[in-house]
Design an enzyme around this catalytic site. Sequence first.
Site, PDB file in Angstrom:
ATOM      1  CE1 TYR A   1       6.247  -1.446 -37.542  1.00  0.00           C
ATOM      2  CE2 TYR A   1       8.469  -0.624 -37.835  1.00  0.00           C
ATOM      3  CZ  TYR A   1       7.138  -0.605 -38.176  1.00  0.00           C
ATOM      4  OH  TYR A   1       6.691   0.251 -39.149  1.00  0.00           O
TER       5      TYR A   1
ATOM      6  CE  LYS B   1       7.502   2.213 -35.784  1.00  0.00           C
ATOM      7  NZ  LYS B   1       7.181   2.657 -37.143  1.00  0.00           N
TER       8      LYS B   1
ATOM      9  CD  GLU C   1       0.191   7.018 -40.725  1.00  0.00           C
ATOM     10  OE1 GLU C   1       1.173   7.443 -40.098  1.00  0.00           O
ATOM     11  OE2 GLU C   1      -0.338   5.916 -40.460  1.00  0.00           O
TER      12      GLU C   1
ATOM     13  CG  LEU D   1       3.046   5.324 -35.826  1.00  0.00           C
ATOM     14  CD1 LEU D   1       2.569   3.981 -35.296  1.00  0.00           C
ATOM     15  CD2 LEU D   1       4.435   5.191 -36.437  1.00  0.00           C
TER      16      LEU D   1
HETATM   17  N1  PDD Z   1       8.152   4.374 -40.167  1.00  0.00           N
HETATM   18  N2  PDD Z   1       3.651   6.646 -40.034  1.00  0.00           N
HETATM   19  C1  PDD Z   1       3.979   5.384 -40.372  1.00  0.00           C
HETATM   20  C2  PDD Z   1       2.935   4.509 -40.974  1.00  0.00           C
HETATM   21  C3  PDD Z   1       5.289   4.908 -40.145  1.00  0.00           C
HETATM   22  O1  PDD Z   1       5.614   3.642 -40.477  1.00  0.00           O
HETATM   23  C4  PDD Z   1       6.254   5.796 -39.584  1.00  0.00           C
HETATM   24  C5  PDD Z   1       7.658   5.337 -39.315  1.00  0.00           C
HETATM   25  C6  PDD Z   1       5.874   7.091 -39.265  1.00  0.00           C
HETATM   26  C7  PDD Z   1       6.817   8.077 -38.637  1.00  0.00           C
HETATM   27  O2  PDD Z   1       7.061   7.739 -37.280  1.00  0.00           O
HETATM   28  P1  PDD Z   1       8.438   8.129 -36.559  1.00  0.00           P
HETATM   29  O3  PDD Z   1       8.610   9.583 -36.703  1.00  0.00           O
HETATM   30  O4  PDD Z   1       8.216   7.721 -35.153  1.00  0.00           O
HETATM   31  O5  PDD Z   1       9.539   7.371 -37.251  1.00  0.00           O
HETATM   32  C8  PDD Z   1       4.558   7.479 -39.483  1.00  0.00           C
HETATM   33  C9  PDD Z   1       9.341   3.668 -39.764  1.00  0.00           C
HETATM   34  C10 PDD Z   1      10.569   4.526 -39.767  1.00  0.00           C
HETATM   35  C11 PDD Z   1       9.467   2.373 -40.559  1.00  0.00           C
HETATM   36  O6  PDD Z   1       8.483   1.664 -40.625  1.00  0.00           O
HETATM   37  O7  PDD Z   1      10.546   2.069 -41.058  1.00  0.00           O
END
Ligand code: PDD
Length: 289
Positions: free
Chosen positions: A36, A153, A186, A210
């Site tokens: 996703y 992801k 993270e 991620l």
């Molecule tokens: N979450 N790490 C994890 C585990 C995440 O699920 C996310 C993003 C990030 C940040 O990635 P980005 O900057 O590309 O949004 C880091 C999304 C927003 C979610 O699951 O809703």
Amino acid sequence: MADNHNIVFLNGQFMPISEAKISPMDRGFLFGDGIYEVVPSYKGKLVGFGLHIQRMQDGMNAIGIKLNKSVDDWRDIAQSLIEQNGKGNLGLYFHVSRGADIKRFHAYPDDIEATVFAYAFEIPEATVADKTLVKQFKVASTQDLRWKRCQIKSTSLLGNVMHFQQGHDAGVHETILYNQHNELTEASACNVFIVKNEVVITPPLDNQLLPGITRHMLLDILRKDGTLQVEERVISMNEVRAADELWITSSSKDIAPVVELDGKPVGNGKVGDIWQLAQTLYSANKHNY
Ligand code: PDD
């Protein structure tokens, strides 16, 4: 945008969410077998779109889901969802599962079509780079008990959900995670940065985190600007606890300043000047990606 009038995209068609149905034999439902993305948009302008779609494609390649969609195909879906759901601030959610089989069997079937779902949801106003106005975050920390493929992801998010819930139960906004060596990885749904002596530091990319698009853009923007020193390196939890500033980043949060970790103030317990500078630069440049 009332949620029940939300127009969503499912397998090539737009429809009200109430009409969107998938099979209970969908491997996304049975196994969390899917990839996703979440892409932010502000008044119709998508942020980091190409980078998000590339990461989704990397994820599909990693787990062998074949789908013939170009960046422009995805952009058309995004634009159409924005048109049909109002041009406020919308997060675009894209989801590709391996598809519905006729039986529950672990091996990848090679003759099924991927399920493609996309919808739009309201997100907060873009963060204003003002330390007196910005929302202040509190976080807890715990050992990272997810799997060893966190660079993908995946829609298999139970590990993340359980960690998020730990923080939620403790009355904080997020849970930051460390590995068995006491090194920062993270957070349950964000990447993490620390600031020490005006140096901005974040863990290097590997299978423990991620590759966040916000992380990528922020590092790029800071390096191009050149005012602040930036490092990607292993960070111990002792360093996290002694940091001057702590930030969590994600597509829906931009750079969120953390003022409390495990009930103790981060630095002087206030939003920092380096956050203010970084968020100012990020806000000014994020639409270039
Ligand atoms: N979450 N790490 C994890 C585990 C995440 O699920 C996310 C993003 C990030 C940040 O990635 P980005 O900057 O590309 O949004 C880091 C999304 C927003 C979610 O699951 O809703």
